[in-house]
Motif scaffolding. Structure first.
Motif, PDB file in Angstrom:
ATOM      1  N   ILE A  71      -9.966  10.408   9.088  1.00 34.02           N
ATOM      2  CA  ILE A  71      -9.285  11.067  10.203  1.00 34.02           C
ATOM      3  C   ILE A  71      -8.627  10.038  11.116  1.00 34.02           C
ATOM      4  O   ILE A  71      -7.479  10.202  11.533  1.00 34.02           O
ATOM      5  N   ALA A  72      -9.322   8.950  11.408  1.00 31.76           N
ATOM      6  CA  ALA A  72      -8.735   7.888  12.238  1.00 31.76           C
ATOM      7  C   ALA A  72      -7.477   7.327  11.579  1.00 31.76           C
ATOM      8  O   ALA A  72      -6.477   7.065  12.261  1.00 31.76           O
ATOM      9  N   SER A  73      -7.504   7.149  10.273  1.00 34.79           N
ATOM     10  CA  SER A  73      -6.328   6.635   9.560  1.00 34.79           C
ATOM     11  C   SER A  73      -5.190   7.646   9.571  1.00 34.79           C
ATOM     12  O   SER A  73      -4.031   7.288   9.781  1.00 34.79           O
ATOM     13  N   LEU A  74      -5.513   8.918   9.344  1.00 40.37           N
ATOM     14  CA  LEU A  74      -4.475   9.950   9.342  1.00 40.37           C
ATOM     15  C   LEU A  74      -3.813  10.102  10.715  1.00 40.37           C
ATOM     16  O   LEU A  74      -2.654  10.488  10.796  1.00 40.37           O
ATOM     17  N   LYS A  75      -4.535   9.781  11.771  1.00 40.13           N
ATOM     18  CA  LYS A  75      -3.976   9.885  13.121  1.00 40.13           C
ATOM     19  C   LYS A  75      -2.940   8.805  13.404  1.00 40.13           C
ATOM     20  O   LYS A  75      -2.122   8.959  14.307  1.00 40.13           O
ATOM     21  N   GLN A  76      -2.958   7.713  12.642  1.00 44.10           N
ATOM     22  CA  GLN A  76      -2.064   6.612  12.979  1.00 44.10           C
ATOM     23  C   GLN A  76      -0.915   6.388  12.000  1.00 44.10           C
ATOM     24  O   GLN A  76      -0.155   5.453  12.146  1.00 44.10           O
ATOM     25  N   VAL A  77      -0.758   7.278  11.010  1.00 43.34           N
ATOM     26  CA  VAL A  77       0.306   7.084  10.037  1.00 43.34           C
ATOM     27  C   VAL A  77       1.504   7.981  10.316  1.00 43.34           C
ATOM     28  O   VAL A  77       1.393   8.992  11.007  1.00 43.34           O
ATOM     29  N   GLU A  78       2.631   7.585   9.761  1.00 41.95           N
ATOM     30  CA  GLU A  78       3.841   8.397   9.875  1.00 41.95           C
ATOM     31  C   GLU A  78       3.954   9.377   8.702  1.00 41.95           C
ATOM     32  O   GLU A  78       4.478  10.465   8.848  1.00 41.95           O
ATOM     33  N   TYR A  79       3.473   8.957   7.535  1.00 44.08           N
ATOM     34  CA  TYR A  79       3.592   9.777   6.328  1.00 44.08           C
ATOM     35  C   TYR A  79       2.231   9.998   5.672  1.00 44.08           C
ATOM     36  O   TYR A  79       1.367   9.130   5.724  1.00 44.08           O
ATOM     37  N   GLN A  80       2.104  11.132   5.023  1.00 49.45           N
ATOM     38  CA  GLN A  80       0.971  11.399   4.138  1.00 49.45           C
ATOM     39  C   GLN A  80       1.570  11.716   2.771  1.00 49.45           C
ATOM     40  O   GLN A  80       2.330  12.670   2.619  1.00 49.45           O
ATOM     41  N   ILE A  81       1.254  10.878   1.805  1.00 46.31           N
ATOM     42  CA  ILE A  81       1.749  11.072   0.450  1.00 46.31           C
ATOM     43  C   ILE A  81       0.621  11.740  -0.334  1.00 46.31           C
ATOM     44  O   ILE A  81      -0.475  11.193  -0.436  1.00 46.31           O
ATOM     45  N   ILE A  82       0.902  12.925  -0.857  1.00 50.93           N
ATOM     46  CA  ILE A  82      -0.122  13.742  -1.503  1.00 50.93           C
ATOM     47  C   ILE A  82       0.159  13.792  -3.006  1.00 50.93           C
ATOM     48  O   ILE A  82       1.181  14.344  -3.429  1.00 50.93           O
ATOM     49  N   PHE A  83      -0.717  13.205  -3.788  1.00 50.04           N
ATOM     50  CA  PHE A  83      -0.588  13.221  -5.246  1.00 50.04           C
ATOM     51  C   PHE A  83      -1.195  14.532  -5.747  1.00 50.04           C
ATOM     52  O   PHE A  83      -2.409  14.689  -5.775  1.00 50.04           O
ATOM     53  N   CYS A  84      -0.331  15.460  -6.126  1.00 50.78           N
ATOM     54  CA  CYS A  84      -0.751  16.804  -6.508  1.00 50.78           C
ATOM     55  C   CYS A  84      -0.996  16.886  -8.006  1.00 50.78           C
ATOM     56  O   CYS A  84      -0.060  16.890  -8.810  1.00 50.78           O
ATOM     57  N   THR A  85      -2.255  16.938  -8.351  1.00 50.86           N
ATOM     58  CA  THR A  85      -2.688  17.107  -9.741  1.00 50.86           C
ATOM     59  C   THR A  85      -3.717  18.228  -9.761  1.00 50.86           C
ATOM     60  O   THR A  85      -4.156  18.692  -8.699  1.00 50.86           O
ATOM     61  N   GLU A  86      -4.110  18.632 -10.954  1.00 51.36           N
ATOM     62  CA  GLU A  86      -5.151  19.656 -11.038  1.00 51.36           C
ATOM     63  C   GLU A  86      -6.421  19.179 -10.331  1.00 51.36           C
ATOM     64  O   GLU A  86      -7.083  19.948  -9.635  1.00 51.36           O
ATOM     65  N   ALA A  87      -6.750  17.908 -10.507  1.00 50.29           N
ATOM     66  CA  ALA A  87      -7.971  17.371  -9.892  1.00 50.29           C
ATOM     67  C   ALA A  87      -7.881  17.384  -8.367  1.00 50.29           C
ATOM     68  O   ALA A  87      -8.825  17.798  -7.683  1.00 50.29           O
ATOM     69  N   SER A  88      -6.765  16.957  -7.808  1.00 51.43           N
ATOM     70  CA  SER A  88      -6.654  16.936  -6.345  1.00 51.43           C
ATOM     71  C   SER A  88      -6.531  18.344  -5.780  1.00 51.43           C
ATOM     72  O   SER A  88      -6.997  18.624  -4.679  1.00 51.43           O
TER      73      SER A  88
END
Length: 166
Positions: A71-88
């Motif tokens: 959560i701390a890391s997500l609060k300080q980034v500009e982008y979230q890159i989401i690798f969409c696979t069946e597993a994720s």
């Protein structure tokens, strides 16, 4: 009478150039399932070569609760890159990370590696985002190149600066 000073010990232009190289162009958090780690590691290495500060769970986790650090890391980034696979798509952690960023100023970039039809949760939650779709590309190297070129374009990076490792 002017005093002749010796030449500077430090080349200021070299210092400025070094500092400019250390300044990150942007930052990104990588959301993925551990089954997809190899793919993610390759894209992560390219992003770092393009001077993107990346946050990936195995690099940010030190001590304490995993949720707090993510959560701390997500609060300080500009982008979230989401690798969409069946597993994720089926991962509780991936879903939490996507949900947490959804209402914030983080720009989410989904990358559909597996066919979209198999991503019911991601498809529903990320359908309004610009997506990178490589599910039809059989050649892994071609898919990786397509992903990184599209990320560079979306994140306004100069992909021409990337030099693959020899």
């Amino acid at each position: 009478m002017p005093i002749d000073l010796p030449p500077p010990i430090v080349d200021i232009h070299a210092l400025v150039e070094q500092h400019e190289q250390l300044v990150f162009r942007t930052s990104a958090f990588l959301t993925y399932a551990h089954e997809d780690a190899r793919y993610v590691d390759e894209v992560n290495a390219i992003l770092k070569a393009l001077n993107v500060q990346t946050f990936i769970d195995k690099e940010i986790l030190t001590v304490g609760r995993i949720d707090d650090q993510i959560i701390a890391s997500l609060k300080q980034v500009e982008y979230q890159i989401i690798f969409c696979t069946e597993a994720s798509n089926n991962s509780e952690y991936c879903r939490k990370e996507v949900d947490f960023s959804a209402g914030r100023s983080v720009k989410q970039i989904p990358i559909f590696i597996d066919p979209i039809e198999k991503m019911d949760w991601f498809h529903f939650h990320l359908s309004k985002q610009y997506a990178i779709i490589v599910s039809g590309i059989e050649d892994r190297e071609a898919a990786k190149l397509a992903i990184t070129k599209q990320l560079a374009r979306l994140m306004q990076l100069d992909f021409g600066l990337y030099q693959p490792p020899k």
